[in-house]
Write an enzyme that holds these catalytic residues in place. Structure first.
Site, mmCIF file in Angstrom:
data_model
loop_
_atom_site.group_PDB
_atom_site.id
_atom_site.type_symbol
_atom_site.label_atom_id
_atom_site.label_comp_id
_atom_site.label_asym_id
_atom_site.label_seq_id
_atom_site.Cartn_x
_atom_site.Cartn_y
_atom_site.Cartn_z
ATOM 1 N N ARG A 202 0.799 -1.225 0.000
ATOM 2 C CA ARG A 202 0.000 0.000 0.000
ATOM 3 C C ARG A 202 0.832 1.276 0.000
ATOM 4 O O ARG A 202 0.440 2.294 0.586
ATOM 5 C CB ARG A 202 -0.969 0.013 1.190
ATOM 6 C CG ARG A 202 -1.923 -1.173 1.234
ATOM 7 C CD ARG A 202 -2.886 -1.178 0.052
ATOM 8 N NE ARG A 202 -3.749 -2.328 0.116
ATOM 9 C CZ ARG A 202 -3.502 -3.502 -0.487
ATOM 10 N NH1 ARG A 202 -2.399 -3.635 -1.216
ATOM 11 N NH2 ARG A 202 -4.334 -4.512 -0.390
ATOM 12 N N SER A 253 -10.736 1.238 4.024
ATOM 13 C CA SER A 253 -9.875 0.906 5.160
ATOM 14 C C SER A 253 -9.084 2.139 5.599
ATOM 15 O O SER A 253 -8.439 2.788 4.790
ATOM 16 C CB SER A 253 -8.905 -0.213 4.782
ATOM 17 O OG SER A 253 -9.610 -1.412 4.516
ATOM 18 N N GLU A 323 -3.827 4.504 6.443
ATOM 19 C CA GLU A 323 -3.792 4.331 4.990
ATOM 20 C C GLU A 323 -4.399 5.556 4.320
ATOM 21 O O GLU A 323 -4.025 5.927 3.214
ATOM 22 C CB GLU A 323 -4.549 3.059 4.602
ATOM 23 C CG GLU A 323 -4.483 2.704 3.137
ATOM 24 C CD GLU A 323 -5.092 1.340 2.836
ATOM 25 O OE1 GLU A 323 -5.707 1.207 1.763
ATOM 26 O OE2 GLU A 323 -4.964 0.430 3.667
#
Length: 333
Positions: A202, A253, A323
Site C-alpha cells: 500500500r 480501510s 492508509e
C-alpha cells in the site's frame, strides 16, 4: 499533513500563456474563475471539497481545477507556480481526509482524465489517471482480459491506485502495471516502471511527492472467457458489499495492516466497534472503517483516528499507520 510543494517564481512559457486579467485575490469573496489561455479549462475559487471525497467532509479549495488533457494539467501547474501557490492533487477522493479549514493554493483533480485503450490481442490496457477502478475492472472482464477482477470493489481511480499500490483479494497494482506516465511540477514528464516506483504494501515512491500520474498501462492476460471473468468479478464485488459497510460515507480501510496482524481485528479486540466521536463512528461490520453518520466533521474523524491509535498501542504495543491521506490543518482538532 498537506501534500504540497512551494513553487519557485518563474517566467511563464510563451507556449502556455495564461489569461490573468480577471485574476483576483483568493481572499476576496467576489473572486472570479480564471480561464487557462486557449482552453475551456477554468480555475475556480472557493470550491467545496466535501462532495468530492468519499468521507463527505472537508472545507473548500482556495482554487480548484479539473483538466481533461495533459496540456491543461501542465498549464495548471504553471499557473500555480507563477502565483507562488502550493498544489494538492485530488483523484476520486476515496482515500482522503481533508481538514474542515479546506486547502490553500490550487487543488488539481484528475477525475476528468478518463481516456482508455484496450488491446485484446496483447492484453495491454492504457487508461487515464481519472478512470475509476471498478469501471476498468468491469470493462476488462467484458473483453476477456484477466487480471483486474480484484479491483472491482475499490472506490478509487487508476491514478490513486498507482500511488497507493491499491489491492484486494490477493491482487495489487504492482502485479499488473507496465508503466505510469507522471507529470512533474516543472512541467516535464517521466515514464516510471514498477521498479522505479519501489512498490511495497500500500505504498510507492510517489507518496510525498507532487508528481501527478496522468496515465498508466497494465499487462493483462488476453483470450479468457468473458463470462467466466464477469462471474468472478461479480463474486468479488458481492464479497466486498457483504463484508464491508458501504451504506454510509467512508474512505474504505483507514489503517494499514501491521505485519502479521489485521488492523480491523486489533481494533475490534480493543473493544472499539461502534465507538463514536461526534458524527464519526467505527463501523460495526468492519472495525477498520470509520463512517460519517451524517453530520461528521473532518475533526471528528481525525480525533477518532488518533483515539484508535492510542487504544491499540496501549493494548498491543503496535502503532497503526493510517492508509488514508490526511490533508490540511488539523491543529485545532
Amino acid at each position: 499533513m498537506t501534500l504540497s510543494y512551494d513553487p519557485p517564481t518563474v517566467t511563464l512559457p510563451e507556449t502556455v500563456r495564461l489569461n490573468f486579467d480577471s485574476l483576483k485575490s483568493s481572499t476576496q469573496a467576489d473572486a472570479q474563475p480564471v480561464r487557462l489561455f486557449g482552453t475551456d479549462c477554468l480555475i475556480k475559487p472557493h470550491i467545496p471539497l466535501a462532495s468530492l471525497t468519499s468521507f463527505r467532509v472537508g472545507g473548500p479549495a482556495q482554487w480548484y481545477v479539473a483538466p481533461k488533457q495533459v496540456a491543461e494539467l501542465q498549464a495548471s501547474f504553471d499557473w500555480a507556480r507563477v502565483h507562488g501557490l502550493p498544489v494538492t492533487l485530488l483523484g476520486a477522493g476515496s482515500n482522503l481526509l481533508i481538514s474542515d479549514r479546506g486547502l490553500p493554493g490550487l487543488v488539481i483533480s484528475t477525475r476528468r482524465l478518463r481516456q482508455s485503450l484496450f488491446d485484446p490481442e496483447s492484453g495491454q490496457v492504457t487508461v487515464g489517471a481519472g478512470e475509476p477502478l471498478p469501471r476498468l475492472a468491469w470493462h476488462a472482464a467484458a473483453r476477456g482480459l484477466q487480471g483486474l477482477e480484484w479491483a472491482v470493489g475499490i472506490p478509487g481511480t487508476v491514478g490513486g491506485a498507482i500511488v497507493m499500490n491499491a489491492g484486494a483479494h490477493g491482487g495489487c497494482t504492482a502485479d499488473y502495471l507496465v508503466n505510469a506516465h507522471v507529470l512533474l511540477p516543472d512541467g516535464t514528464t517521466k515514464i516510471l516502471t514498477p521498479q522505479d516506483l519501489r512498490y511495497r504494501y500500500r505504498t510507492s515512491a510517489l507518496q510525498g511527492k507532487n508528481w501527478l500520474v496522468t496515465q498508466a498501462t497494465f499487462q493483462l492476460q488476453p483470450g479468457v472467457d468473458p463470462a467466466t471473468l464477469t462471474k468472478l468479478t461479480t463474486q468479488h464485488h458481492q464479497h466486498r458489499r457483504t463484508t464491508q459497510p458501504y451504506h454510509l460515507p467512508s474512505c474504505g480501510s483507514v489503517f494499514r495492516n501491521p505485519r502479521d496482524h489485521k488492523a480491523g481485528w486489533l481494533i475490534e479486540q480493543a473493544g472499539l466497534k461502534g465507538y463514536q466521536i461526534g458524527g464519526a463512528q467505527i463501523a460495526e461490520r468492519h472495525a477498520n472503517f470509520i463512517l460519517n453518520c451524517g453530520n461528521a466533521m473532518a475533526s471528528d474523524i481525525f480525533r477518532l483516528i488518533h483515539h484508535v491509535q492510542q487504544e491499540v498501542e496501549q493494548r498491543w504495543s503496535l502503532h497503526l499507520e493510517p492508509e488514508v491521506k490526511i490533508l490540511g490543518d488539523f491543529q485545532a482538532a
